[in-house]
Design an enzyme around this catalytic site. Sequence first.
Site, PDB file in Angstrom:
ATOM      1  N   HIS A 198       1.002  -1.420  -0.095  1.00  0.00           N
ATOM      2  CA  HIS A 198      -0.146   0.051   0.033  1.00  0.00           C
ATOM      3  C   HIS A 198       0.837   1.061   0.357  1.00  0.00           C
ATOM      4  O   HIS A 198       0.106   2.105   0.084  1.00  0.00           O
ATOM      5  CB  HIS A 198      -0.972  -0.006   1.026  1.00  0.00           C
ATOM      6  CG  HIS A 198      -1.892  -0.997   0.935  1.00  0.00           C
ATOM      7  ND1 HIS A 198      -3.111  -1.591   1.685  1.00  0.00           N
ATOM      8  CD2 HIS A 198      -2.662  -2.180   0.138  1.00  0.00           C
ATOM      9  CE1 HIS A 198      -3.688  -2.523   1.891  1.00  0.00           C
ATOM     10  NE2 HIS A 198      -3.116  -2.824   0.748  1.00  0.00           N
ATOM     11  N   ILE A 231       0.511  -9.308  20.267  1.00  0.00           N
ATOM     12  CA  ILE A 231       1.552  -9.359  19.081  1.00  0.00           C
ATOM     13  C   ILE A 231       3.153  -9.191  19.759  1.00  0.00           C
ATOM     14  O   ILE A 231       4.167  -9.646  19.623  1.00  0.00           O
ATOM     15  CB  ILE A 231       1.246  -8.263  16.865  1.00  0.00           C
ATOM     16  CG1 ILE A 231      -0.079  -9.395  17.488  1.00  0.00           C
ATOM     17  CG2 ILE A 231       2.153  -8.291  16.930  1.00  0.00           C
ATOM     18  CD1 ILE A 231      -0.831  -8.321  15.948  1.00  0.00           C
TER      19      ILE A 231
END
Length: 243
Positions: free
Chosen positions: A111, A228
């Site tokens: 992106h 995470i």
Amino acid sequence: MAGPLVAIMSGAGISTESGIPDYRGPNGVWRRDPETEKLATYEYYMADPEIRRRSWRARRALWELRPEPNAAHQAVTELDRAGVPVRVITQNVDGLHQRAGMAEHKVLELHGSTQAVVCTGCGARTPTADVLPRLEAGEADPPCLSCGGILKTATVMFGQELDAEVLGKAARIARACDVMIAVGTSLQVYPAAGLVDIAAGGGARLIIVNAEPTPYDGLASEVIREPIGTALPQRLAQLKDEL
């Protein structure tokens, strides 16, 4: 490239511990304020000076936070430095994988990047750091210094197509990898999410590390719901011993 290839498919969730908000998560920016999605939509951005001004304010505020790579980014780099062939396919635009030490050629930014600014008129590309002083000096919607055109960060907005060359490279990595770890991504944005289909179709082992369920959990050999910043370093350390 010697040894099993590990592809890291990263999304916004890997960077939240660095202070960068995600968009689609439980507390995501777009869930809390759907109007902010317009800031990332090309049609609105190009047509509305106020959208551009809001977008530049948001970019400047995030830049001033000076987000740093966290333990998850560092763990990816450490796996690579341990001699395991690693390639990163990221949906993020923050450049934190590179800041953590991953070589530029090993990171594919699907992106784009906020680290550069492009002119939508003449295509001139400059570092974002060169535009920031103009924002600080009071230019709310700085035009291109070469042609006067509309500037935007070098990111792929809604309504724009992904770079075909970058996507092609990502598909080749997905096809060739032995392990794909999808981390911090909802796997709901295409064509990026389709890379998981390619990897699984090629026989890769799929590991998903994400706070919420994804459409691909059923394909995964392992689904990890832990934070995470701690879960990914632990899993990558184990993976290094497994390969």
